[in-house]
Write an enzyme that holds these catalytic residues in place. Structure first.
Site, PDB file in Angstrom:
ATOM      1  N   HIS A  46       0.851  -1.196   0.000  1.00  0.00           N
ATOM      2  CA  HIS A  46       0.000   0.000   0.000  1.00  0.00           C
ATOM      3  C   HIS A  46       0.884   1.243   0.000  1.00  0.00           C
ATOM      4  O   HIS A  46       1.877   1.289   0.723  1.00  0.00           O
ATOM      5  CB  HIS A  46      -0.896  -0.012   1.245  1.00  0.00           C
ATOM      6  CG  HIS A  46      -2.019   0.974   1.189  1.00  0.00           C
ATOM      7  ND1 HIS A  46      -1.824   2.324   1.271  1.00  0.00           N
ATOM      8  CD2 HIS A  46      -3.359   0.801   1.054  1.00  0.00           C
ATOM      9  CE1 HIS A  46      -3.001   2.943   1.193  1.00  0.00           C
ATOM     10  NE2 HIS A  46      -3.956   2.036   1.056  1.00  0.00           N
ATOM     11  N   ARG A 104      -6.315  10.048  -0.571  1.00  0.00           N
ATOM     12  CA  ARG A 104      -6.072  10.524  -1.939  1.00  0.00           C
ATOM     13  C   ARG A 104      -7.363  10.538  -2.745  1.00  0.00           C
ATOM     14  O   ARG A 104      -7.561  11.403  -3.594  1.00  0.00           O
ATOM     15  CB  ARG A 104      -5.022   9.644  -2.621  1.00  0.00           C
ATOM     16  CG  ARG A 104      -3.597   9.939  -2.156  1.00  0.00           C
ATOM     17  CD  ARG A 104      -2.615   8.897  -2.660  1.00  0.00           C
ATOM     18  NE  ARG A 104      -2.845   7.610  -2.024  1.00  0.00           N
ATOM     19  CZ  ARG A 104      -2.947   6.448  -2.665  1.00  0.00           C
ATOM     20  NH1 ARG A 104      -2.795   6.401  -3.975  1.00  0.00           N
ATOM     21  NH2 ARG A 104      -3.176   5.344  -2.010  1.00  0.00           N
TER      22      ARG A 104
END
Lengths: 238, 659
Positions: free
Chosen positions: B256, B272
């Site tokens: 990740h 994000r």
């Protein structure tokens, strides 16, 4: 700049007839950003292979690692060793819950019993057709339900609660906040009368003595005081 | 001898296990769920950002449907997934989310009218439609064409897990926590249950069941740095492997992009998705330079590699824990962060003393890619049954049925847990309903005695090795040699070193001689299991001489559809073996609805084409051209797939008739 810290923990295995409760003290070097999870993991790997404690997510999300840290019920994984200027930390297992060993307690059985006791689930009159568009819910109501759904059943409220210490079957702030949560969920068709059947007694809403250490110690900062007062008023009026 | 008999035995109490248990309990089967920890503490609770389902309610998800979700998932997998399974999944996901709503997940709901959001680092206003008011909302996530990730702030896994656990209790599922399955009971290719250790008192109990389902999540803890909870050790995989089940694509490991440094606690992709951006040591937003189209929201494998590429250019931020980059969500504003990214803020403030809502550099959070997800797992059919061991099922992260191929999209994992729990849970309960088993009590007794003897032998060992050192070494080898960037030399070394460690793990000594409540003994039997899983990962990676999805070989930069459009199967043939035996299972391009092509992000031109891809694409194009009728009929023509009728039915959306 690192310093030495000392951690003192209760050691006791109640299932072993030879075991006596003792305190064990460990000295270790503090590292930057050290939490009690990091410290205890290090102790277990290098100093005392026998020390038992419960950690799962180590991120303050799962509620597994409640213990009494210098007298205050806390989530160990979220407790930084640097928050103790003296560098001395005393650890005890959470009270009220059955002790498994050392710092490990059985919150699972307690919570399961409580959840079943207060019917901590949605009861709906109508079935949902899952291939159809979902029921519309006001965004504000959804936010309000979410706010109360943030409880992680860590048990700190129960360990902080005087009623829980005296009354074995008291459902605690955790149980009462569950009911507060379902009572405002639009998918739940239960009425106040139904909820009264579940918590309208001394093991439920009328057992609370309003000392409210639950709210002081809740790591998710749930509005337990307001919600318990609100549920009590509702239940009195049933 | 303690023996318990049940219809359905489920090992693992996260979302996948509990949802399967509900399916089986609803069919009237006696159902037991075993869990290492109280089930509400399972790692499912740590899923933050959300669950993908193509509801298409929000204006930014308008026009979304199963076809687009399917396309995103296949591209995300770098064509490694089973497209039949992807179809089953995308068609069931909207049903799963609606079922969860009715079980009490307080999904964030749409408010009609204008809403301020941040898109591509720019403040923007979107207008939600009147008719969408009160329907389930969605946010943006990486690798998706539409805003499709439904959420409850950044505690989605938590609310899902609580709803599903509550529903399981309501349906009389027997949940037993602090119980660990340490081996399966099997004979002649069939599974009859498990030998289980009660972690509270050390008792060994044989659970005999018509069907056994493993839903024990991932195996991230074989790495030094992982976002996974402490319990994600892959022991569920190990017991299946030891009983003769094959693992699929174990080398497919996801890293990740944004765990926080140094603790490795995850900061959701929702950071994000909601408009947060990555910055380097100069405060420069670098992702658009590498990925002009998807920018910070390319798939996880791509973003993680681009971040390390950027650090290698000297653009990382130096720290005592090595170089890192910054995640900036301060641009989203305090109000948004305190409501929708509340746990992220809490994590950042608690563990790093940074309030990410503080404006400017002060609020930037240090991040670095770390192990996060296991795409590989127990290889099953699309119905969830092991390809080798009858009566053994698996679903969720522990399984490889295979939805994610070589890269999983964010938001597709919690979605998979519940969807697989519905689909596989149903097939599993059908199996348990239709199957009667006959098993000699001696088989049960022998299985139990074998484990008893094994544990006693471990306690009596007087070797020279420390199990703690072995574990540390394994995790460092995996971190350094089987990480994001891989090469043949390091991987070959990793395999050899892990074999040595496995050998060493048979020559340990344990100071603490208690048979119960003995953490050292638990390490002693778990670490060899973890080593077996690690060896499957390392050997699978060593032999896969191509780059696909999250498996990236510096010495084989191209995705090789000519030679490597196949799944790695690893099995442990003999107890004393020091490494798994590998074989391969080809993927059939000529049956694919979407033949292999470029993903639309990541490096261009790095594909060794398989001639069949073009051939199949021409076939597909011809079918589409000749097609009259709706998209459902077209899909049936392109790639018919089997799914229970209740899940195959159409999903209603806004604007569909009969609303």
């Amino acid at each position: 700049m690192s310093r030495e810290i000392t951690i003192t923990a209760l050691k006791y295995n109640p299932s072993d007839a030879d075991s006596q409760p003792t305190f064990e003290t460990y000295t270790l070097e503090e590292t930057p950003g050290m939490t009690l999870y990091i410290a205890l993991t290090k102790i277990k790997a290098t100093i005392d292979h026998d020390l038992s404690s419960d950690f799962v997510c180590r991120a303050g999300i799962c509620g597994a690692c409640g213990m009494v840290v210098n007298g205050k019920p806390s989530l160990a994984c979220k407790t930084l060793t640097s928050s103790f200027p003296e560098g001395k930390i005393d650890l005890l297992p959470l009270p009220t819950f059955p002790l498994i060993k050392d710092l490990s307690v059985d919150t699972g059985s307690w919570m399961q019993k409580m959840n079943i006791r207060v019917n901590s689930w949605i009861v709906a009159n109508e079935p949902t057709d899952i291939s159809k568009i979902e029921k519309r819910i006001s965004p504000d109501v959804a936010d309000e339900v979410f706010e109360l759904d943030r409880c992680i059943e860590c048990g700190l409220c129960v360990a902080s609660c005087s009623t829980s210490l005296m009354k074995e079957d008291f459902v605690g702030a955790v149980g009462l906040s569950r009911i507060a949560r379902f009572s405002i969920d639009p998918y739940d068709s239960r009425t106040d009368e139904d909820f009264y059947e579940l918590i309208g007694d001394d093991d439920g809403i009328f057992g609370c003595m309003s000392l409210l250490a639950c709210e002081d110690h809740c790591p998710k900062e749930l509005p337990l005081q307001t919600k318990i007062a609100y549920m009590r008023r509702k239940m009195v009026m049933v | 001898m303690q023996v318990r008999y049940t219809d359905a035995l489920i090992i693992g109490g996260g979302l996948a296990g509990l949802r399967s248990a509900i399916a089986s309990s609803k069919k009237g089967l006696d159902t037991i769920v075993l869990s290492l920890v109280p089930v509400k503490r399972s790692h499912s609770a740590a899923a933050q950002g959300g669950m993908q389902a193509s509801l298409g309610n929000t204006i930014m998800g308008e026009g979304d449907n199963e076809d687009i979700h399917f396309e995103d998932t296949v591209k995300g997998s770098d064509w490694g997934c089973d497209q039949d399974v992807a179809r089953m999944f995308v068609n069931t996901a909207p049903k799963a989310i609606r079922e969860l709503a009715s079980w009490g997940v307080p999904w964030n709901r749409i408010r009609k009218g204008d809403r301020d959001v941040v898109i591509n680092a720019e403040p923007t206003t979107i207008t939600e439609k009147e008719e969408a008011h009160g329907l389930i909302n969605a946010r943006d996530f990486g690798g998706t064409k539409k805003w499709r990730t439904c959420y409850t702030a950044d505690a989605t896994g938590h609310t899902m897990l609580y709803a599903v656990t509550n529903e399981a209790m309501k349906n009389n599922v027997q949940i037993e926590d602090k119980k660990e399955a340490i081996s399966l009971i099997s004979k002649d290719g069939q599974c009859f249950g498990a030998i289980v250790r009660d972690l509270k008192n050390g008792d060994l109990i044989a659970y005999v069941a018509k069907g056994t389902l493993i839903a024990t999540g991932g195996y991230g803890r074989i790495y030094k740095q992982s976002t996974n909870a402490t319990i994600c050790k892959g022991t569920g995989h190990a017991i299946a492997l030891e009983a003769g089940a094959s693992m699929g694509n174990m080398e497919a490991i996801q890293f990740h992009p944004t765990p926080i440094v140094p603790s490795g606690i995850l900061l959701t992709e929702g950071c994000r998705g909601d408009g947060g951006i990555l910055r380097d040591k100069d405060g420069y937003r670098f992702m658009p330079d590498y990925e002009p189209e998807k920018k910070d929201l390319a798939s996880r494998d791509v973003v993680s590699r681009r971040m390390l590429e950027h650090i290698k250019k000297g653009k990382g931020v130096p720290s005592p824990y090595g170089d890192h980059l910054w995640l900036d969500i301060s641009i989203l504003g305090r109000e948004h962060i305190e409501k929708n990214l509340r746990d992220v803020r809490d994590i950042s403030m608690t563990f790093n003393g940074i309030d990410p809502a503080d404006e400017g550099k002060k609020g930037w959070m240090p991040v670095l890619p770390m192990q996060h997800y296991s795409m590989g797992g127990i290889r099953t059919t699309p119905k969830g049954e092991s390809i080798d061991l009858k009566g053994l099922f698996s679903c969720g992260e522990s399984a490889c049925w295979d939805l994610h191929g070589f890269n999983r999209l964010g938001g597709n994992s919690v979605s998979e847990t519940v969807v697989a729990g519905m689909i596989v849970g149903n097939y599993f309960s059908d199996y348990c309903t239709q199957t009667d088993i006959s098993i000699n009590t001696k088989v049960i007794h022998d299985a139990l005695e074998k484990q008893q003897n094994y544990l006693l032998a471990l306690l009596q060992k007087e070797g020279t090795e420390s199990i703690y050192d072995i574990k540390d070494e394994m995790r460092i080898i995996m971190q350094n040699k089987v990480g994001i960037f891989r090469n043949g030399k390091d991987l070959a070394q990793a395999v050899e070193e892990l074999k040595v460690l496995l050998q060493k793990s048979r020559n340990i000594s344990i100071k603490n001689k208690n048979t119960h409540l003995n953490p050292e003994l638990e390490e002693a039997y778990k670490v060899p299991m973890m080593l077996k899983v690690a060896l499957c990962v390392a050997k699978g990676a060593r032999d896969r001489t191509e780059s696909r999805g999250a498996h990236y070989r510096e010495d084989y930069l191209k995705r090789d559809d000519e030679n490597w459009l196949k799944r790695t199967l690893s099995s442990w043939l003999h107890e004393d073996d020091l490494e798994p035996t590998l074989r391969y299972e080809p993927l059939d391009i000529m049956k694919m609805e979407m033949p292999p092509a470029f993903r639309g992000y990541g490096r261009k031109g790095f594909i060794i084409e398989n001639p069949l891809s073009q051939k199949r694409q021409e076939e597909v194009d011809a079918i589409i051209k000749a097609h009259t009728g709706d998209r459902y009929a077209l899909q049936e023509k392109l790639m018919p797939y089997t799914l229970q009728a209740c899940y195959k039915s159409k999903n209603q959306r806004l604007g569909d008739e009969d609303e």
